[in-house]
Design a protein around this motif. Sequence first.
Motif, PDB file in Angstrom:
ATOM      1  N   SER A   1       0.845  -1.196   0.000  1.00 38.22           N
ATOM      2  CA  SER A   1       0.000   0.000   0.000  1.00 38.22           C
ATOM      3  C   SER A   1       0.876   1.240   0.000  1.00 38.22           C
ATOM      4  CB  SER A   1      -0.906   0.004   1.237  1.00 38.22           C
ATOM      5  OG  SER A   1      -0.137   0.162   2.418  1.00 38.22           O
TER       6      SER A   1
ATOM      7  N   LEU B   1      -6.589  -3.220   1.786  1.00 46.31           N
ATOM      8  CA  LEU B   1      -6.678  -3.473   0.360  1.00 46.31           C
ATOM      9  C   LEU B   1      -8.123  -3.407  -0.113  1.00 46.31           C
ATOM     10  CD1 LEU B   1      -4.353  -6.614   0.330  1.00 46.31           C
ATOM     11  CD2 LEU B   1      -3.679  -4.240  -0.045  1.00 46.31           C
TER      12      LEU B   1
ATOM     13  N   LEU C   1       0.618   1.222  -7.925  1.00 44.04           N
ATOM     14  CA  LEU C   1       1.203   1.134  -6.595  1.00 44.04           C
ATOM     15  C   LEU C   1       2.689   1.491  -6.625  1.00 44.04           C
ATOM     16  CD1 LEU C   1       1.110   0.294  -3.605  1.00 44.04           C
ATOM     17  CD2 LEU C   1       1.439  -2.081  -4.347  1.00 44.04           C
TER      18      LEU C   1
ATOM     19  N   SER D   1      -4.538  -2.443  -4.735  1.00 52.67           N
ATOM     20  CA  SER D   1      -4.114  -1.437  -3.767  1.00 52.67           C
ATOM     21  C   SER D   1      -5.086  -0.266  -3.826  1.00 52.67           C
ATOM     22  CB  SER D   1      -2.689  -0.975  -4.065  1.00 52.67           C
ATOM     23  OG  SER D   1      -2.594  -0.479  -5.392  1.00 52.67           O
ATOM     24  N   GLN D   2      -5.211   0.442  -2.720  1.00 49.63           N
ATOM     25  CA  GLN D   2      -6.169   1.542  -2.614  1.00 49.63           C
ATOM     26  C   GLN D   2      -5.485   2.892  -2.778  1.00 49.63           C
ATOM     27  OE1 GLN D   2      -9.432  -0.423   0.475  1.00 49.63           O
ATOM     28  NE2 GLN D   2      -8.092   1.171   1.208  1.00 49.63           N
TER      29      GLN D   2
END
Length: 956
Positions: A57, A80, A110, A103-104
């Motif tokens: 992340s 996630l 990412l 991934s956020q």
Amino acid sequence: MTRRTVGTGDCRLGSRPGEVIDRSRTLEFRWNGAVHRAHPGDTIASALAAAGVRVFSRSYKYHRPRGLLTADILDPGCLLQVGDEPNVRGAHRLAEAGMDVRSQNTWPSLRYDVKAVNQVAGRFLATGFYYKTFIKPERLWPAYERVLRRFVHAGEVPPDGEQLYYDKRYAHPDVLVAGGGPAGMAAAVAAARAGATVMLVEQEHQLGGHLRWGDADDLRVRAELVAAVEAEPGIEVLTDSVVAARYDDNWLAVVQRGLPHVAERLVKARAGTLVVAAGLIERPYVFAGNDLPGVMLSTAVRRLLNLYSVRPGQRAVVVTANPEGDAAATDLRAAGVDVVEVDARHGRTVVRAAGRGGVEAVELSDGSRLDADLLVTATGWTAPTSLLNMSGSNPVYRPDAARFVPDPAATPDTVIAVGGIAGDGTLEELVAHAEAAGREAAARALSLAAAHARIRPTSPGGADAAERAPEPVAPLGLRRHPELFFATPIGGFVDMSEDVSAKDILTAVQEGYDSSELVKRYTTATMGPAQGKLETVNTVALVAHATGSTIAETGATTWRPMYTPVTLGALAGRRFEPVRHSPMQPWHEAHRAAPLVAGQWIRPEHYGDPAAEVRNVRAGVGIIDVTPIGKLDLQGPDVPKLLNLLYVNKWSQLGVGRVRYGVMCADDGVVLDDGVTGRLGEHHYLMSTTSSGAGTVWEWAENWLQTEHPDWRVHITPVTTAFASINVAGPRSRELLARLTDVDLANEAFGYMNVRTGTIAGVADCVLWRIGFTGELSYELHVPASYGLHVWESLMAAGADLGVAPFGVEAQRILRLEKGHLIVGQDTDGLTKAYSAGLAWAVKLDKPDFVGKPELQWQSEHDDHPRLVGLQPLDPTVVPEEASQIISDGGHIVGRITSSRMSPTLGRSICLGQVDAHLADAGTRLTVRLRDGRDTLVEVMAEHAHFDPEGERQRV
């Protein structure tokens, strides 16, 4: 699209005694578009770590790369997106076949995240910048909001995502044990053997706590304790669950996960005794670079090695101040990792982790520098005393053990702490302490139950259980541990969930926020997903350092419910409303009607082309299933009194065979419901309500009858599901219906707003209303429910040569909007009184009394209330979204669009809207702010109706 598959062999070790993965099977899932493999039993994070993934992340504020730190549910670097679900704890969630994991808040990827530029702008994002920035000028707030939204560090929830099912349950165990480690299991077994019913709740997927990743002796003891738990029928085990809150008298909220077909279940448990066996949480160490991927806690390393057989690095530096750190070094060496052990008990520690995107070297306090790709810290523990705090017991700091511990003297008799949270000892000592506590917990719970039941059972020892006084459980001792919280007071991150640094804490104190509670709120330290379980003690230590106080004098922040973040779905619980279908539902499904969820009902939204359905009704004849309309049968000589009380208009002179539209308001004059009521006989009426309002109106009417006018002779029977209801609408509706009924449909015999009873398609005792919600000649038929499908099919067959076709709810909404008819709950809200809804013509203030009259009297005397008006966009191709704001020249909100559609009849967009009184005159032009930020102009119409305002078509 190229399929990229990543193997699992990069960091996967050979089989190990305590591993929880099933190597006989393999599953595939996606991580940021690439296909990865996992074994059943892997978490998302362990499977990715086995493939060599180190960055999971980007951090909240600075978008720094983050890897595994704890490798469990608390891991701040492993939140996630999984499919449509955001904020999934990837180090806890088990991998499943077909998962789409991403991934956020990383863009474009990412690895290359544009927002990482915030690291350069870090000096502008100083402590409390939220409070110092974006305050003035106020006129720029819309711009500020747009910028801030882009930096929200969370996943995405789709607007039309799958509706997950949540459940609720009530339980009454004698003893509830929070924590399924060795102490929790031993206490549960002892309590069950003492005769208590026990609920054992464990957050992990398996029982055992730290024994799961221990040595051969630990695994043996775990197996024995698990077997003992399974052998006791009085123990209910909930894994992948957590005791989220404790309220008065051991009213406990347990969130249970991992159930088939249920996203989460909220168990509301009333326990006689609560045994808190939450163990200890390993505390991170604060130093420069402590958030780099490759910095891990000793427990994280042991989890990866022994549960998932994953090697977390090749060359490790282990900074240890306790036996657990020593064990991590031993396990790493056994896995083939080159280990350098740094003993912090003798004053040597780490001051900096260096590297670009991950650990590359470690700098120690003696000035030496070691090359490494893994830095392991074992520098102390935090006791998760949340449930004890919720019981009224604040933790006490012990400098000799370097941690907060529970205060037994302040803990209620119905709560007992056992295991690591209560103190230290050998495994045998912890188990023995827990067994004694379990027996005592059972005795206290059974004594309490006996007292409540007013019985006096005798305990095995012969004492009177109902009068038994609680006996103290011998306390555990505490091991000495050095106080290790931070290397220097200005380096590293204290809260990795919120990107709060040690320097931020010191700055906050310098700016006057000199208590742990104030620092928490000013810096947001401990307010992230881990909720302080990793960060609290380090935060308090830094505040104490900055203020020149001791940690004991500074004190910890207070842990309040909930112990862990809980989904709103779990709190809402089970959907108790039944799913209802009309008798014609099989026909709708056979003819491919698009289903619409309307409250409890499944209704046809359309049959393929709503616009074509509208045109067919306007030109010929259509039929719609309106069974969900609420229907109440009213009988008795005092029904007119009730109608006069509930409706704002008059009902005393309604003749037999007549129908009248009525509006109900609440006590505050706000529109509650509307519908029509027909008089079928001398003392017999049939009332209709909105589809969603049937239950509310029935309860409303019964409340007035039973509490205010019990002398009135009125009997109400809800008959919504006793009738199937069909609306036949269009210029040829009379011609169609005449082929099937014995009722005289001539305009002179059966005029507009009348009601008749008769036979339809051979079915007797049907009710026919001549009303016009669509604005066309139409008849609403209410037939016995068991004949609904027969009458529907008969209408379709009899009208084939007339072009009869079904129309759905969407077409009905367009038709009624063209006619200007409002929908309660859409064109009105919880503040809309009758005059604001354009219903002044219906309000009869000369009646002696009715519900809401004082408020409506007041509103009638004031002219500043909003108005419901008809609106037409100047650009006929633009359909403003419903709920779009109407704004003034200065940007202030002066109204909203309540209904909007493209009219197939008029070939243009049409709307209804609420606007401020001074803007309600016909011809006024207003600005509507669209969802995409553009503006469009609309003009206020003279009437609500956009089509046939005189109503000629429905009266022919």
